[in-house]
Design an enzyme around this catalytic site. Structure first.
Site, short mmCIF file in Angstrom:
data_model
loop_
_atom_site.label_atom_id
_atom_site.label_comp_id
_atom_site.label_asym_id
_atom_site.label_seq_id
_atom_site.Cartn_x
_atom_site.Cartn_y
_atom_site.Cartn_z
N ASP A 180 0.97 -1.03 0.01
CA ASP A 180 0.05 -0.06 0.01
C ASP A 180 0.81 1.19 0.05
O ASP A 180 2.01 1.25 0.09
CB ASP A 180 -1.03 -0.09 1.29
CG ASP A 180 -0.09 0.02 2.49
OD1 ASP A 180 0.94 0.28 2.45
OD2 ASP A 180 -1.07 -0.17 3.49
N CYS A 231 -11.22 -29.62 6.92
CA CYS A 231 -10.16 -29.01 6.56
C CYS A 231 -9.09 -29.68 6.62
O CYS A 231 -8.91 -30.56 7.36
CB CYS A 231 -10.34 -27.77 7.56
SG CYS A 231 -8.80 -26.70 7.32
N ASP A 234 -7.51 -7.83 0.40
CA ASP A 234 -6.91 -8.05 1.66
C ASP A 234 -7.45 -7.48 3.14
O ASP A 234 -8.42 -6.76 2.70
CB ASP A 234 -5.68 -6.84 1.70
CG ASP A 234 -5.79 -5.68 1.88
OD1 ASP A 234 -6.55 -5.05 1.12
OD2 ASP A 234 -5.42 -5.45 3.12
N CYS A 290 -5.45 -28.53 11.26
CA CYS A 290 -6.47 -29.56 11.41
C CYS A 290 -6.16 -30.99 11.20
O CYS A 290 -6.61 -31.90 11.85
CB CYS A 290 -7.66 -29.29 10.38
SG CYS A 290 -8.52 -27.71 11.01
N HIS A 293 -4.45 -22.11 10.11
CA HIS A 293 -6.07 -22.64 9.75
C HIS A 293 -6.89 -21.35 9.11
O HIS A 293 -7.41 -21.58 8.07
CB HIS A 293 -6.64 -23.13 11.23
CG HIS A 293 -8.22 -23.33 10.76
ND1 HIS A 293 -8.79 -24.36 10.12
CD2 HIS A 293 -9.33 -22.35 10.98
CE1 HIS A 293 -9.89 -24.29 10.04
NE2 HIS A 293 -10.47 -23.06 10.42
N CYS A 300 -5.87 -28.24 6.42
CA CYS A 300 -4.65 -27.56 6.77
C CYS A 300 -3.86 -28.44 7.63
O CYS A 300 -4.09 -29.33 8.31
CB CYS A 300 -5.15 -26.01 7.33
SG CYS A 300 -5.64 -26.15 9.05
ZN LIG Z 1 -8.01 -26.17 9.38
#
Ligand SMILES: [Zn+2]
Length: 371
Positions: A92, A306, A268, A311, A337, A308
């Site tokens: 920015d 999920c 964003d 998880c 996550h 990730c």
């Molecule tokens: Zn997750």
């Protein structure tokens, strides 16, 4: 050379997919850019961000200029090498932070004088300097300096700020052009507060100047959600369709879904990272607060669907324990996550658009989030 190509635009609706060709790789849009204020997306490493699938991150000029300073980053040839991130970076202009964080910001036609929030030292940011700092940082996409007003603002205040924003945008373009760096994109920022005609006027003026892409600023500043969508809607509609359109500083998963539907390509927001550090975890079935006593013995992951890192490996009970004990690991695991949720949401949105199923996706998204 920086380029934007629309890869899919179904006949119904305004949602589209595209690709930004940057000096540091391709970026599939619509895209969410995790916020890396001080040259780091808080609590996670560049490697972790890549593993999660982040294609582009955002850096804050104001913060990096004050600390560590452009001279330090220049020693590394730019922010990419300094922070060990080889994908795209958008910075920015510093305007938003000058107006929200710095002390005694004094606005003149020339630029804005302010005192650092760190040590009180006095600095002046001009449109020219904002571009030069971002070129030193080596960003792939740089932003024009704009005059960010508060909400609510009067029509007079908004008109004055808009006039300055437009003049500053012209000056930013002159400096950017003089550098002949066509591998770096310069985006103009639509302002105009909550006034429909001023938003339109701003979009038209920027289009006239001509930029590599267009952002919409001054949203999510305390206005009602309907107003945010209304201002985004008409600002997006007045910008040329063959250019990337970026909504700055927004928002919730619902905001992203709605705004993609209005034709936005880039986003964003600090929400996923900030919430992660506050124990707020975002899932497709709604948000959960990891502090809650109901998770004390919960052996399951944050979200069973999920995939990730967090998880796959950790339980809600363990994350709750870490959070209550203020153990540092929890900030990293929660952040992984939440960013993964945003990145995956955008992947699913892109898939849905390509299959001309965006409306169905939206319905399913809302029915799940309200579970
Ligand atoms: Zn997750």
């Amino acid at each position: 050379m920086f380029e934007f190509k629309i890869t899919c635009k179904p006949e119904t609706g305004r949602a589209r997919t595209g690709v930004l060709k940057t000096h540091h790789g391709m970026v599939q849009t619509p895209v969410f850019m995790p916020v890396g204020t001080l040259g780091t997306v808080k609590a996670v490493s560049a490697e972790e961000l890549k593993e999660i699938g982040a294609q582009i991150i955002l850096g804050n000029t104001y913060h990096l200029y004050l600390r560590p300073g452009c001279d330090v980053i220049d020693r590394f040839g730019g922010l990419h090498r300094f922070m060990h991130w080889d994908r795209a970076i958008l910075t920015d202009s510093g305007g938003f932070q000058v107006f929200s964080l710095a002390k005694l910001a004094k606005i003149q036609d020339e630029g804005v004088t302010f005192q650092s929030h760190i040590d009180g030292s006095t600095h002046m940011l001009t449109p020219e300097k904002a571009v030069e700092i971002q070129l030193t940082l080596g960003s792939d996409i740089i932003m024009c300096l704009d005059d960010c007003i508060q909400y609510p603002s009067t029509r007079n205040e908004t008109e004055t700020a808009l006039e300055l924003t437009t003049n500053w945008a012209k000056r930013c373009k002159v400096v950017w052009e003089s550098q002949g760096r066509d591998n770096i994109a310069l985006f103009g920022i639509v302002q105009g507060g909550m006034f429909e005609d001023l938003r339109k006027q701003s979009a038209e003026a920027l289009k006239e100047i001509g930029f590599s892409g267009y952002a919409i600023g001054g949203l999510s500043v305390g206005e009602p959600r309907e107003m945010l969508y209304q201002m985004a809607d008409l600002s997006l509609a007045h910008l040329p369709d063959n250019f990337p359109k970026y909504i700055m500083g927004v928002g919730t998963p619902e905001d992203l879904v709605e705004l993609v539907g209005l034709g936005a390509d880039m986003f964003d927001c600090v929400l996923p990272t900030r919430n992660a550090r506050n124990g707020q975890l975002i899932t497709r079935k709604g948000n959960l607060n990891i502090c809650n006593a109901q998770f004390k013995f919960d052996t399951g992951p944050i979200d069973e669907n999920c995939d990730c890192y967090t998880c796959r490996n950790y339980s809600r009970a363990y994350l709750r324990h870490l959070y209550l004990a203020r153990e540092l690991l929890v900030y990293r695991l929660n952040t992984i996550h939440n960013i993964h949720f945003y990145i995956t949401l955008m992947e699913e949105i892109r898939e849905a658009i390509k299959e001309n199923q965006f409306n169905e996706f939206k319905k399913q998204f809302y029915s799940m989030r309200q579970c």
